[in-house]
Design an enzyme around this catalytic site. Structure first.
Site, PDB file in Angstrom:
ATOM      1  N   ARG A 132       0.850  -1.175   0.005  1.00  0.00           N
ATOM      2  CA  ARG A 132      -0.095   0.064   0.019  1.00  0.00           C
ATOM      3  C   ARG A 132       0.866   1.242  -0.094  1.00  0.00           C
ATOM      4  O   ARG A 132       2.101   1.187   0.259  1.00  0.00           O
ATOM      5  CB  ARG A 132      -1.068   0.024   1.236  1.00  0.00           C
ATOM      6  CG  ARG A 132      -1.862  -1.039   1.222  1.00  0.00           C
ATOM      7  CD  ARG A 132      -2.789  -0.972   2.409  1.00  0.00           C
ATOM      8  NE  ARG A 132      -2.182  -1.733   3.651  1.00  0.00           N
ATOM      9  CZ  ARG A 132      -2.350  -1.846   4.812  1.00  0.00           C
ATOM     10  NH1 ARG A 132      -3.661  -1.528   5.086  1.00  0.00           N
ATOM     11  NH2 ARG A 132      -1.637  -2.533   5.870  1.00  0.00           N
ATOM     12  N   LYS A 174       1.730   1.891   7.257  1.00  0.00           N
ATOM     13  CA  LYS A 174       2.237   0.918   8.417  1.00  0.00           C
ATOM     14  C   LYS A 174       3.158   1.688   9.212  1.00  0.00           C
ATOM     15  O   LYS A 174       3.756   2.736   9.123  1.00  0.00           O
ATOM     16  CB  LYS A 174       2.890  -0.175   8.014  1.00  0.00           C
ATOM     17  CG  LYS A 174       1.930  -1.454   7.474  1.00  0.00           C
ATOM     18  CD  LYS A 174       0.594  -1.600   7.988  1.00  0.00           C
ATOM     19  CE  LYS A 174       1.024  -2.432   9.358  1.00  0.00           C
ATOM     20  NZ  LYS A 174      -0.118  -2.799  10.299  1.00  0.00           N
ATOM     21  N   TYR A 208      -0.968   4.164  10.644  1.00  0.00           N
ATOM     22  CA  TYR A 208      -1.135   3.485  11.767  1.00  0.00           C
ATOM     23  C   TYR A 208       0.045   3.096  12.374  1.00  0.00           C
ATOM     24  O   TYR A 208       1.246   3.037  12.083  1.00  0.00           O
ATOM     25  CB  TYR A 208      -1.629   2.104  10.984  1.00  0.00           C
ATOM     26  CG  TYR A 208      -2.903   2.033  10.185  1.00  0.00           C
ATOM     27  CD1 TYR A 208      -4.193   2.189  10.900  1.00  0.00           C
ATOM     28  CD2 TYR A 208      -2.769   1.619   8.709  1.00  0.00           C
ATOM     29  CE1 TYR A 208      -5.176   1.981  10.121  1.00  0.00           C
ATOM     30  CE2 TYR A 208      -4.064   1.828   8.403  1.00  0.00           C
ATOM     31  CZ  TYR A 208      -5.488   1.986   8.810  1.00  0.00           C
ATOM     32  OH  TYR A 208      -6.554   2.062   8.106  1.00  0.00           O
ATOM     33  N   HIS A 239      -0.459   1.372  16.113  1.00  0.00           N
ATOM     34  CA  HIS A 239      -0.502   0.196  16.898  1.00  0.00           C
ATOM     35  C   HIS A 239       0.530   0.159  17.973  1.00  0.00           C
ATOM     36  O   HIS A 239       1.395  -0.650  18.165  1.00  0.00           O
ATOM     37  CB  HIS A 239      -0.561  -1.243  16.063  1.00  0.00           C
ATOM     38  CG  HIS A 239      -1.699  -1.028  15.009  1.00  0.00           C
ATOM     39  ND1 HIS A 239      -3.049  -1.097  15.345  1.00  0.00           N
ATOM     40  CD2 HIS A 239      -1.855  -1.132  13.645  1.00  0.00           C
ATOM     41  CE1 HIS A 239      -3.762  -1.229  14.218  1.00  0.00           C
ATOM     42  NE2 HIS A 239      -3.008  -0.986  13.103  1.00  0.00           N
ATOM     43  N   GLU A 273      -5.551   4.721  13.688  1.00  0.00           N
ATOM     44  CA  GLU A 273      -6.526   3.720  14.477  1.00  0.00           C
ATOM     45  C   GLU A 273      -7.170   4.260  15.696  1.00  0.00           C
ATOM     46  O   GLU A 273      -8.196   3.695  16.205  1.00  0.00           O
ATOM     47  CB  GLU A 273      -5.985   2.366  14.826  1.00  0.00           C
ATOM     48  CG  GLU A 273      -4.737   2.487  15.786  1.00  0.00           C
ATOM     49  CD  GLU A 273      -3.391   2.678  15.600  1.00  0.00           C
ATOM     50  OE1 GLU A 273      -2.488   2.983  16.288  1.00  0.00           O
ATOM     51  OE2 GLU A 273      -3.156   3.338  14.366  1.00  0.00           O
ATOM     52  N   SER A 331     -21.033 -14.472  23.856  1.00  0.00           N
ATOM     53  CA  SER A 331     -19.696 -14.958  24.115  1.00  0.00           C
ATOM     54  C   SER A 331     -19.387 -14.958  25.622  1.00  0.00           C
ATOM     55  O   SER A 331     -18.591 -14.287  25.994  1.00  0.00           O
ATOM     56  CB  SER A 331     -18.691 -14.074  23.307  1.00  0.00           C
ATOM     57  OG  SER A 331     -17.463 -14.699  23.361  1.00  0.00           O
ATOM     58  N   VAL A 336     -11.477  -9.026  17.319  1.00  0.00           N
ATOM     59  CA  VAL A 336     -11.812  -8.400  18.515  1.00  0.00           C
ATOM     60  C   VAL A 336     -10.990  -7.022  18.564  1.00  0.00           C
ATOM     61  O   VAL A 336      -9.840  -7.169  18.445  1.00  0.00           O
ATOM     62  CB  VAL A 336     -11.288  -9.255  19.784  1.00  0.00           C
ATOM     63  CG1 VAL A 336     -11.920  -8.415  21.106  1.00  0.00           C
ATOM     64  CG2 VAL A 336     -12.341 -10.455  19.753  1.00  0.00           C
ATOM     65  N   LEU A 337     -11.558  -6.011  19.087  1.00  0.00           N
ATOM     66  CA  LEU A 337     -10.713  -4.707  19.098  1.00  0.00           C
ATOM     67  C   LEU A 337     -11.079  -3.813  20.249  1.00  0.00           C
ATOM     68  O   LEU A 337     -12.407  -3.779  20.526  1.00  0.00           O
ATOM     69  CB  LEU A 337     -10.914  -3.899  17.912  1.00  0.00           C
ATOM     70  CG  LEU A 337     -10.354  -2.218  17.920  1.00  0.00           C
ATOM     71  CD1 LEU A 337      -9.029  -2.699  17.729  1.00  0.00           C
ATOM     72  CD2 LEU A 337     -11.044  -1.577  16.538  1.00  0.00           C
ATOM     73  N   ALA A 364      -6.683  -9.699  14.758  1.00  0.00           N
ATOM     74  CA  ALA A 364      -6.262  -8.812  16.100  1.00  0.00           C
ATOM     75  C   ALA A 364      -4.734  -8.697  16.098  1.00  0.00           C
ATOM     76  O   ALA A 364      -4.297  -8.037  17.126  1.00  0.00           O
ATOM     77  CB  ALA A 364      -6.961  -9.095  17.306  1.00  0.00           C
ATOM     78  N   ILE A 365      -4.026  -9.215  15.253  1.00  0.00           N
ATOM     79  CA  ILE A 365      -2.469  -9.320  15.462  1.00  0.00           C
ATOM     80  C   ILE A 365      -2.032  -8.042  15.431  1.00  0.00           C
ATOM     81  O   ILE A 365      -0.917  -7.808  16.208  1.00  0.00           O
ATOM     82  CB  ILE A 365      -1.803 -10.322  14.388  1.00  0.00           C
ATOM     83  CG1 ILE A 365      -0.505 -10.797  14.838  1.00  0.00           C
ATOM     84  CG2 ILE A 365      -1.839  -9.723  13.032  1.00  0.00           C
ATOM     85  CD1 ILE A 365      -0.566 -11.626  16.043  1.00  0.00           C
ATOM     86  N   ASP A 366      -2.619  -7.212  14.869  1.00  0.00           N
ATOM     87  CA  ASP A 366      -1.698  -5.635  14.926  1.00  0.00           C
ATOM     88  C   ASP A 366      -1.797  -5.268  16.117  1.00  0.00           C
ATOM     89  O   ASP A 366      -0.879  -4.269  16.737  1.00  0.00           O
ATOM     90  CB  ASP A 366      -2.472  -4.720  14.127  1.00  0.00           C
ATOM     91  CG  ASP A 366      -2.225  -4.735  12.587  1.00  0.00           C
ATOM     92  OD1 ASP A 366      -0.984  -5.286  12.207  1.00  0.00           O
ATOM     93  OD2 ASP A 366      -2.956  -4.532  11.537  1.00  0.00           O
ATOM     94  N   MET A 402      -2.808  -7.703   6.842  1.00  0.00           N
ATOM     95  CA  MET A 402      -3.760  -8.303   5.843  1.00  0.00           C
ATOM     96  C   MET A 402      -3.922  -7.641   4.528  1.00  0.00           C
ATOM     97  O   MET A 402      -3.964  -7.979   3.545  1.00  0.00           O
ATOM     98  CB  MET A 402      -4.699  -8.949   6.668  1.00  0.00           C
ATOM     99  CG  MET A 402      -4.604 -10.193   7.175  1.00  0.00           C
ATOM    100  SD  MET A 402      -6.087 -10.933   8.319  1.00  0.00           S
ATOM    101  CE  MET A 402      -7.033 -11.468   6.955  1.00  0.00           C
TER     102      MET A 402
END
Length: 372
Positions: free
Chosen positions: A15, A75, A94, A96, A118, A220, A239-240, A268-270, A301
């Site tokens: 990107r 990124k 971003y 993170h 984010e 859940s 999940v965030l 959610a790995i970021d 991703m």
């Protein structure tokens, strides 16, 4: 203002922070745009496309960092990029930070002003700069999971939609937000037996109303999560918690109850991932196995669909880029509380309390920095 964008150097990241269309708008507002040569090639934009709208092509990232007042990228900056930031320079990307103490320390040391895509908010309580990438990642998750489920790739050899007389794959999506909704839609469209888990009953009702039973929903609880994970052929973690590290919802013990060759896709790995056994992977080497379960944990991703993702991200970020360039970061953040929520670091101070909580660091609020 001089606004710059560089070629992304994170592994398999294609990107780019500014499209030619965005560059044209910035130039039309009276600003200079500096683009590193080749920055847009991964998304299908050559240097000529930028030059045609008035942007200046420079030879390397160092030239952009040396001249630009604001760096717009995708990124989080890599170590070599963080070393080129200077005090007072604005970084808009971003970040993170919550699972990344090394990056946080480097950005604090740089003295730069860092606004994270984010954590920018909107009037509806959403995350407008995260949402388009969440949509892309959510739609990619079942596609990537289906690839991993193939026997040749280490999976169980289960077809998502099954065939007449053979049951489809069981897919569990943890989280009913933007990622989870898009993942469920695509997985259901592939013919899988899909269940979305969430702790918000209003959201579960909304999903039922919106999609008319295309996929199932369940509250859940710990017991339900354990039951559904054990039954699943694929579990998608969606999940965030804005700005904070993702909660570890699926433990190593729970993973051991899954079927051999089952797949998890940790979107959610970021933010550190929501499976205890997750660690970040790349598009070049996307999967690993723990206790017989295949893990797909690619940390960027949407980079796999670079052109779509770049265009979607550019549409969302452009109004904020223009506000920052036209007004300067300080006035833009004073005028817009939603942009202000994106301020994570300023002049050596951490200005995002959830990141401070995650990393055990002192923090202040953006309002304190701005004297509001």
């Amino acid at each position: 203002m001089k606004v710059g964008s560089i070629r992304e150097i994170k592994a398999q990241e294609f990107r780019v922070g500014l499209t030619p269309e965005a560059a044209q708008e910035v130039v039309a507002h009276g600003h200079e745009v500096l683009i590193e040569s080749g920055a847009g090639l991964g998304s299908g934009y050559d240097d000529a496309a930028y030059e045609a709208v008035g942007a200046q092509i420079v030879p390397d990232a160092a030239a952009v960092f040396a001249s630009a007042d604001m760096i717009v990228k995708v990124k989080e900056p890599q170590p070599s990029e963080r070393a080129m930031l200077r005090p007072g320079q604005l970084l808009f990307a971003y970040l993170h930070l919550a699972p990344d103490p090394e990056q946080t320390a480097d950005l604090l040391k740089s003295g730069a002003v860092c606004i994270a895509f984010e954590t920018v908010t909107d009037r509806m309580g959403g995350l407008p700069l995260l949402a388009p990438m969440s949509e892309v990642a959510g739609k990619l998750a079942p596609q990537m999971g289906a690839w991993a489920l193939q026997k040749a790739n280490g999976g169980r050899g289960v077809l998502m939609g099954g065939v007449p007389g053979v049951a489809p794959a069981k897919v569990v999506v943890i989280g009913g937000g933007v990622v989870g909704t898009n993942a469920a839609r695509v997985a259901a469209g592939m013919g899988a037996d899909v269940t979305v888990l969430d702790r918000s009953l209003p959201r579960l009702r909304q999903l039922d109303d919106m999609f008319g039973g295309q996929f199932g929903t369940a509250y859940s609880s710990a017991a339900t999560l354990a039951e559904k994970v054990a039954e699943a052929d694929m579990v998608i973690g969606a999940v965030l918690i804005p700005g904070a590290a993702a909660p570890k919802l699926v433990s190593r013990a729970m993973l051991s109850t899954m079927k051999p060759g089952a797949v998890i896709v940790d979107v959610a790995i970021d933010q550190g991932g929501c499976f205890e056994t997750s660690h970040a992977t790349t598009h070049q080497d996307p999967v690993f196995e723990v206790d017989g379960v295949i893990h797909y944990c690619v940390a960027n991703m949407p980079g796999a669909a670079a052109r779509t993702a770049t265009q979607a991200l550019g549409n969302a970020t452009l109004p904020f880029v223009l506000a920052l360039a036209d007004k300067g970061w300080k006035q833009a953040c004073i005028d817009d509380a939603h942009l202000r929520a994106g301020l994570n670091i300023h002049a050596g101070q951490l200005t995002c309390p959830p990141v401070g909580e995650a990393l055990g660091l002192n923090s202040v609020t953006p309002e304190e920095v701005l004297g509001l």
